[in-house]
Design an enzyme around this catalytic site. Structure first.
Site, PDB file in Angstrom:
ATOM      1  NE  ARG A   1      10.910 -28.603  26.347  1.00 39.21           N
ATOM      2  CZ  ARG A   1      10.619 -28.120  27.560  1.00 39.21           C
ATOM      3  NH1 ARG A   1      11.570 -27.851  28.422  1.00 39.21           N
ATOM      4  NH2 ARG A   1       9.373 -27.885  27.899  1.00 39.21           N
TER       5      ARG A   1
ATOM      6  CE1 TYR B   1      18.493 -47.315  10.936  1.00 39.64           C
ATOM      7  CE2 TYR B   1      17.062 -46.433  12.652  1.00 39.64           C
ATOM      8  CZ  TYR B   1      18.315 -46.556  12.078  1.00 39.64           C
ATOM      9  OH  TYR B   1      19.376 -45.903  12.639  1.00 39.64           O
TER      10      TYR B   1
ATOM     11  CG  ASP C   1      11.901 -44.459   7.936  1.00 41.81           C
ATOM     12  OD1 ASP C   1      12.420 -43.700   7.083  1.00 41.81           O
ATOM     13  OD2 ASP C   1      12.509 -44.876   8.938  1.00 41.81           O
TER      14      ASP C   1
ATOM     15  CE  LYS D   1      20.848 -42.608   8.184  1.00 36.78           C
ATOM     16  NZ  LYS D   1      19.692 -43.464   8.327  1.00 36.78           N
TER      17      LYS D   1
HETATM   18  C1  LIG Z   1      19.183 -43.890   9.596  1.00 36.24           C
HETATM   19  C2  LIG Z   1      17.742 -44.200   9.564  1.00 36.24           C
HETATM   20  C3  LIG Z   1      16.898 -43.798  10.592  1.00 36.24           C
HETATM   21  C4  LIG Z   1      17.403 -43.127  11.832  1.00 36.24           C
HETATM   22  O1  LIG Z   1      18.008 -41.902  11.585  1.00 36.24           O
HETATM   23  P1  LIG Z   1      19.126 -41.303  12.584  1.00 36.24           P
HETATM   24  O2  LIG Z   1      19.174 -39.892  12.205  1.00 36.24           O
HETATM   25  O3  LIG Z   1      20.357 -42.100  12.322  1.00 36.24           O
HETATM   26  O4  LIG Z   1      18.611 -41.522  13.974  1.00 36.24           O
HETATM   27  C5  LIG Z   1      15.551 -44.070  10.480  1.00 36.24           C
HETATM   28  N1  LIG Z   1      15.065 -44.722   9.407  1.00 36.24           N
HETATM   29  C6  LIG Z   1      15.856 -45.122   8.405  1.00 36.24           C
HETATM   30  C7  LIG Z   1      15.235 -45.810   7.245  1.00 36.24           C
HETATM   31  C8  LIG Z   1      17.209 -44.882   8.443  1.00 36.24           C
HETATM   32  O5  LIG Z   1      17.983 -45.314   7.449  1.00 36.24           O
END
Ligand SMILES: *Cc1c(COP(=O)(O)O)cnc(C)c1O
Length: 396
Positions: free
Chosen positions: A62, A115, A187, A212
């Site tokens: 973990r 987001y 982010d 992404k």
């Molecule tokens: C998609 C996204 C997230 C979350 O990511 P996941 O892997 O889908 O949980 C967080 N911040 C931004 C800006 C995103 O586009």
């Protein structure tokens, strides 16, 4: 384990770093890539070792395996951080990073263009735990100082904003709060650490939804939090306490995706701009939301801060009836309608921020669409959109 070593790697170009970071063929029997470790139990060889616990680098699945460490190390060096922690999704990277800093009675400042699931986290679970959230205008810049209360613990930024692509003046925000013992989180999913490295701009914690562009093939969920020296311990403790280490397969897919990140992003950037420029000339279009376009209000900030753009942007259409929009979207052949982005494929989704903005107002009248431009040939994508506009006009 994931601390970047001093020396030549720090001066290498990020495109070179993503090829070399996090692997060492000499330690891998000569094989180019690190092995994939699967495991829960880790054996301690002696009573001394199990009692010392922390002296052994791997203790339990973990908390991570050497495969986890390989990707954490690769991203940490790329970001210039003290420690990178992987999580099972980008969303969990956001929630883990925020929970690392707050306690009941605290306040956080949250960008209004964040987001949307991040917003829901603040308004629900965080509120229930006694942490208040103040939303602020993404264009606030140094004005952020006016929102600071005695209990404000952190400023959360995301630039450009989700769906609407407002650029934030990260340098001005960092400067405005740094004297106050307040942490700045960002982010940075849109640019990836290839095109923007938040820690180099004074941000304390950089968050990437690796789902992404890092994974890049729409086949895994993965997140990463990179902390500077000041915050590494807090973030490390939060990830360990919340138990969010990703699975081996996902981690491997992140490592694999990272190797080709620079060529993919270059193409996403070029094709994205070409499609955005084409859209700009269409009579159906009111305006583009893409900070790399010179006409965008955030272009100056993008140019001053970022090394490139990815393939994600939005377009606001002139008002059109819903049935006309449905005719356009339902018939698209190359663009899929679905959430997430950053893979090889092209995507399109409608959105409407009026439902959740609180610090700023969304005034666009026509429908808004977010596009992800994949690795398809631009002329084919344009032909698909052109046929879509023909259907839209015919259905008015
Ligand atoms: C998609 C996204 C997230 C979350 O990511 P996941 O892997 O889908 O949980 C967080 N911040 C931004 C800006 C995103 O586009």
């Amino acid at each position: 384990m994931t601390k970047p070593k001093k020396g030549s790697s720090a001066t290498r170009h990020p495109a070179t770093a993503v090829v070399h970071n996090g692997r060492d063929p000499a330690q891998q029997h000569g094989f180019v890539n690190p092995p994939v470790y699967r495991g829960s139990t880790v054996i301690f060889p002696t009573l001394d070792a199990i009692e010392a616990y922390d002296a052994q680098p791997y203790k339990y699945g973990r908390h991570g395996t050497p495969t986890t460490a390989a990707l954490e190390d690769a991203l940490c060096r790329l970001e210039g951080g003290a420690r990178t922690l992987l999580t099972v999704s980008g969303y969990q990277a956001v929630t883990t990073a925020i929970l690392a800093f707050v306690k009941a009675g605290d306040n956080i400042l949250m960008v209004d263009s964040v987001y949307q699931p991040t917003r829901r986290f603040c308004d629900t679970l965080l509120a229930r735990l006694g942490v208040s959230t103040t939303y602020y205008d993404p264009l606030i810049g140094a004005g952020i100082a006016d929102l600071i209360q005695p209990n404000t613990r952190l400023v959360f930024t995301e630039s450009p904003g989700s769906l609407t692509f407002e650029m934030q003046d990260i340098g001005a925000i960092v400067k405005a709060v740094k004297a106050r013992d307040i942490f700045v989180l960002m982010d940075n999913t849109w640019a990836t650490p290839l095109y923007f490295r938040p820690l180099e701009h004074g941000v304390d914690v950089s968050i990437t939804a690796c789902t992404k562009y890092i994974v890049g093939h729409a086949d895994a969920m993965l997140g990463a939090i990179t902390a500077n020296e000041r915050t590494a311990r807090l973030v490390e403790d939060a990830r360990a306490t919340l138990g969010g280490c990703p699975g081996t397969e996902e981690t491997f897919l992140g490592l694999r995706g990272l190797r080709t990140l620079s060529v993919r992003l270059e193409r996403h950037q070029r094709s994205g701009l070409a499609v955005a420029e084409w859209l700009q000339g269409r009579p159906e279009v009111e305006r583009l939301l893409h900070p790399a376009l010179p006409s965008d209000p955030g272009h100056g900030l993008w140019k001053a801060q970022f090394d490139g753009a990815s393939g994600l942007f939005s377009v606001i259409l002139n008002p059109a009836p819903r049935k006309a929009l449905a005719a356009m979207l339902d018939g698209l052949e190359l663009f899929g309608m679905g959430y997430s982005w950053g893979g090889f494929e092209s995507l399109i989704i409608p959105f409407n921020p009026t439902r959740y903005r609180t610090a700023t107002a969304w005034t666009a009248e026509g429908p808004a669409l977010r596009l992800h431009i994949g690795l398809d040939e631009v002329s084919d994508l344009i032909a698909d959109l052109e046929a879509g506009f023909e259907r839209l006009n015919a259905a008015r």
